[in-house]
Design a protein around this motif. Structure first.
Motif, PDB file in Angstrom:
ATOM      1  N   ARG A 230      -6.748  -8.229   5.125  1.00 13.87           N
ATOM      2  CA  ARG A 230      -5.653  -8.827   5.884  1.00 13.87           C
ATOM      3  C   ARG A 230      -5.752 -10.352   5.861  1.00 13.87           C
ATOM      4  N   THR A 231      -4.593 -11.018   5.793  1.00 13.91           N
ATOM      5  CA  THR A 231      -4.557 -12.480   5.786  1.00 13.91           C
ATOM      6  C   THR A 231      -4.106 -13.048   7.119  1.00 13.91           C
TER       7      THR A 231
ATOM      8  N   GLU B  22       2.865  -7.821   6.828  1.00 15.45           N
ATOM      9  CA  GLU B  22       1.713  -8.699   6.682  1.00 15.45           C
ATOM     10  C   GLU B  22       1.328  -8.800   5.212  1.00 15.45           C
TER      11      GLU B  22
ATOM     12  N   GLN C 140      -1.537 -10.418  -4.356  1.00 13.87           N
ATOM     13  CA  GLN C 140      -1.308 -10.048  -2.969  1.00 13.87           C
ATOM     14  C   GLN C 140      -0.106  -9.117  -2.849  1.00 13.87           C
TER      15      GLN C 140
ATOM     16  N   GLU D 242       2.480 -13.243   8.149  1.00 12.17           N
ATOM     17  CA  GLU D 242       3.540 -12.233   8.160  1.00 12.17           C
ATOM     18  C   GLU D 242       4.855 -12.819   7.681  1.00 12.17           C
TER      19      GLU D 242
ATOM     20  N   ASN E  22       0.208  -0.528  -0.163  1.00 10.67           N
ATOM     21  CA  ASN E  22       0.430  -1.937  -0.422  1.00 10.67           C
ATOM     22  C   ASN E  22       1.720  -2.098  -1.233  1.00 10.67           C
TER      23      ASN E  22
ATOM     24  N   TYR F  95       2.193  -6.533   0.444  1.00  8.60           N
ATOM     25  CA  TYR F  95       2.643  -6.439   1.829  1.00  8.60           C
ATOM     26  C   TYR F  95       2.346  -5.075   2.408  1.00  8.60           C
TER      27      TYR F  95
ATOM     28  N   VAL G 239       3.911  -3.990   9.507  1.00 15.19           N
ATOM     29  CA  VAL G 239       3.105  -4.018  10.728  1.00 15.19           C
ATOM     30  C   VAL G 239       3.937  -3.847  11.995  1.00 15.19           C
TER      31      VAL G 239
ATOM     32  N   VAL H 195      -1.335  -8.956   2.406  1.00 14.23           N
ATOM     33  CA  VAL H 195      -2.704  -8.470   2.227  1.00 14.23           C
ATOM     34  C   VAL H 195      -3.189  -8.827   0.829  1.00 14.23           C
TER      35      VAL H 195
END
Length: 64
Positions: free
Chosen positions: A25-26, A17, A46, A29, A3, A48, A51, A19
């Protein structure tokens, strides 16, 4: 990949994305460019995860 926190430099160019703090996952992006700062996230805690890396003109993944 781990992360990544907002405000750090992006290790790769591509889509990241957002997260949650525990990795959930949200679906949202953001596009980031390698070496540039990742933007702030909508909520505290949060981060990232990459992806979809961008491919360069030579057809190779951007892995530097």
């Amino acid at each position: 990949m781990a992360n990544l926190k907002p405000g750090r430099d992006a290790p790769l160019s591509g889509q990241y994305e957002i997260v949650g703090p525990r990795g959930g996952r949200t679906g949202d992006e953001r596009t980031a460019i390698r070496g540039r700062t990742l933007p702030p996230t909508p909520k505290s805690g949060q981060g990232y995860v990459p992806v979809d890396p961008t491919r360069n003109g030579a057809g190779r993944d951007n892995k530097r």
